[in-house]
Design a protein around this motif. Structure first.
Motif, PDB file in Angstrom:
ATOM      1  N   GLY A  22      12.916  10.698   3.043  1.00 41.54           N
ATOM      2  CA  GLY A  22      13.827  10.799   2.299  1.00 41.54           C
ATOM      3  C   GLY A  22      15.284  10.400   2.456  1.00 41.54           C
ATOM      4  O   GLY A  22      16.204  10.443   1.979  1.00 41.54           O
ATOM      5  N   ALA A  23      15.129   9.186   3.470  1.00 45.88           N
ATOM      6  CA  ALA A  23      16.338   8.166   3.582  1.00 45.88           C
ATOM      7  C   ALA A  23      16.429   7.323   2.425  1.00 45.88           C
ATOM      8  O   ALA A  23      15.593   7.439   1.546  1.00 45.88           O
ATOM      9  N   GLN A  24      17.623   6.601   2.196  1.00 42.31           N
ATOM     10  CA  GLN A  24      17.725   5.653   1.118  1.00 42.31           C
ATOM     11  C   GLN A  24      16.900   4.653   1.068  1.00 42.31           C
ATOM     12  O   GLN A  24      16.394   4.034   2.246  1.00 42.31           O
ATOM     13  N   ALA A  25      16.214   4.660   0.091  1.00 39.16           N
ATOM     14  CA  ALA A  25      15.346   3.502  -0.134  1.00 39.16           C
ATOM     15  C   ALA A  25      15.822   2.022  -0.334  1.00 39.16           C
ATOM     16  O   ALA A  25      16.619   1.998  -1.222  1.00 39.16           O
ATOM     17  N   TYR A  26      15.131   1.062  -0.022  1.00 42.73           N
ATOM     18  CA  TYR A  26      15.356  -0.120   0.084  1.00 42.73           C
ATOM     19  C   TYR A  26      14.136  -1.113  -0.384  1.00 42.73           C
ATOM     20  O   TYR A  26      14.446  -2.367  -0.797  1.00 42.73           O
ATOM     21  N   LEU A  27      13.121  -0.275  -0.650  1.00 44.26           N
ATOM     22  CA  LEU A  27      11.794  -1.106  -1.128  1.00 44.26           C
ATOM     23  C   LEU A  27      11.206  -0.430  -2.157  1.00 44.26           C
ATOM     24  O   LEU A  27      10.944   0.744  -1.789  1.00 44.26           O
ATOM     25  N   ARG A  28      10.871  -1.011  -3.227  1.00 40.80           N
ATOM     26  CA  ARG A  28      10.141  -0.118  -4.474  1.00 40.80           C
ATOM     27  C   ARG A  28       8.804  -1.145  -4.508  1.00 40.80           C
ATOM     28  O   ARG A  28       8.959  -2.358  -4.690  1.00 40.80           O
ATOM     29  N   VAL A  29       7.699  -0.256  -4.367  1.00 40.57           N
ATOM     30  CA  VAL A  29       6.336  -0.995  -4.645  1.00 40.57           C
ATOM     31  C   VAL A  29       5.598  -0.412  -5.918  1.00 40.57           C
ATOM     32  O   VAL A  29       5.606   0.928  -5.915  1.00 40.57           O
ATOM     33  N   SER A  30       5.580  -1.324  -6.918  1.00 41.28           N
ATOM     34  CA  SER A  30       4.775  -0.932  -8.174  1.00 41.28           C
ATOM     35  C   SER A  30       3.296  -1.052  -7.910  1.00 41.28           C
ATOM     36  O   SER A  30       2.763  -2.347  -7.391  1.00 41.28           O
ATOM     37  N   LEU A  31       2.490  -0.071  -8.078  1.00 38.58           N
ATOM     38  CA  LEU A  31       0.949   0.072  -7.476  1.00 38.58           C
ATOM     39  C   LEU A  31       0.104  -0.805  -8.715  1.00 38.58           C
ATOM     40  O   LEU A  31       0.553  -0.727  -9.967  1.00 38.58           O
ATOM     41  N   HIS A  47       4.935  -0.152   7.264  1.00 37.57           N
ATOM     42  CA  HIS A  47       3.790  -0.297   6.360  1.00 37.57           C
ATOM     43  C   HIS A  47       3.513  -1.328   5.333  1.00 37.57           C
ATOM     44  O   HIS A  47       2.903  -1.494   4.467  1.00 37.57           O
ATOM     45  N   GLY A  48       4.842  -2.321   5.651  1.00 36.66           N
ATOM     46  CA  GLY A  48       4.880  -3.542   4.740  1.00 36.66           C
ATOM     47  C   GLY A  48       3.435  -4.332   4.465  1.00 36.66           C
ATOM     48  O   GLY A  48       3.203  -4.659   3.336  1.00 36.66           O
ATOM     49  N   ARG A  52       1.881  -4.393   0.636  1.00 40.62           N
ATOM     50  CA  ARG A  52       1.711  -5.705  -0.161  1.00 40.62           C
ATOM     51  C   ARG A  52       0.385  -5.868  -0.674  1.00 40.62           C
ATOM     52  O   ARG A  52       0.048  -6.621  -1.662  1.00 40.62           O
ATOM     53  N   GLU A  53      -0.532  -5.574  -0.094  1.00 40.06           N
ATOM     54  CA  GLU A  53      -2.026  -5.556  -0.323  1.00 40.06           C
ATOM     55  C   GLU A  53      -2.058  -4.762  -1.721  1.00 40.06           C
ATOM     56  O   GLU A  53      -3.108  -5.229  -2.393  1.00 40.06           O
ATOM     57  N   ALA A  55       0.146  -3.696  -4.161  1.00 36.16           N
ATOM     58  CA  ALA A  55       1.263  -4.032  -4.873  1.00 36.16           C
ATOM     59  C   ALA A  55       0.970  -4.877  -5.914  1.00 36.16           C
ATOM     60  O   ALA A  55       0.206  -5.977  -5.771  1.00 36.16           O
ATOM     61  N   ALA A  56       1.158  -4.438  -7.072  1.00 32.76           N
ATOM     62  CA  ALA A  56       1.297  -5.420  -8.195  1.00 32.76           C
ATOM     63  C   ALA A  56       2.830  -6.062  -8.239  1.00 32.76           C
ATOM     64  O   ALA A  56       2.909  -7.320  -8.350  1.00 32.76           O
ATOM     65  N   TYR A  57       3.747  -5.304  -7.733  1.00 30.56           N
ATOM     66  CA  TYR A  57       5.076  -5.837  -7.527  1.00 30.56           C
ATOM     67  C   TYR A  57       5.821  -5.272  -6.570  1.00 30.56           C
ATOM     68  O   TYR A  57       5.800  -4.048  -6.117  1.00 30.56           O
ATOM     69  N   VAL A  58       6.500  -6.117  -5.877  1.00 32.31           N
ATOM     70  CA  VAL A  58       7.466  -5.511  -4.815  1.00 32.31           C
ATOM     71  C   VAL A  58       8.934  -5.996  -5.082  1.00 32.31           C
ATOM     72  O   VAL A  58       9.192  -7.083  -5.052  1.00 32.31           O
ATOM     73  N   HIS A  59       9.672  -5.056  -4.979  1.00 29.39           N
ATOM     74  CA  HIS A  59      11.294  -5.121  -5.034  1.00 29.39           C
ATOM     75  C   HIS A  59      11.614  -4.639  -3.836  1.00 29.39           C
ATOM     76  O   HIS A  59      11.877  -3.720  -3.255  1.00 29.39           O
TER      77      HIS A  59
END
Length: 78
Positions: A22-31, A47-48, A52-53, A55-59
């Motif tokens: 629930g903390a502020q998000a700094y990474l978005r992973v589109s699956l 979990h990076g 990345r394995e 993910a279709a896209y990582v912001h």
């Protein structure tokens, strides 16, 4: 351009919260299978590699944490 990529390019804001804590998000992973996950910097580091394995896209905006804070000019001079 796919919808997932267009959505992922949108900057993260203070209302975007980590799906783990629930903390502020700094990474978005589109699956690859659709959907997305949001993570704070701590959980993004934890979990990076696995994220990345799958993910279709990582912001990634974790570099924003190194920015200097903006100080207010609201000083009370009497």
């Amino acid at each position: 351009m796919t919808t997932a990529t267009a959505t992922s390019a949108t900057p993260l804001t203070a209302v975007d919260r980590c799906d783990r804590c629930g903390a502020q998000a700094y990474l978005r992973v589109s699956l690859q299978g659709g959907g997305e996950l949001l993570f704070c910097a701590h959980h993004a580091r934890e979990h990076g590699d696995k994220l990345r394995e799958i993910a279709a896209y990582v912001h990634d905006e974790t570099d924003r944490l190194a920015d200097s804070p903006v100080l207010s000019d609201d000083t009370d001079e009497r």
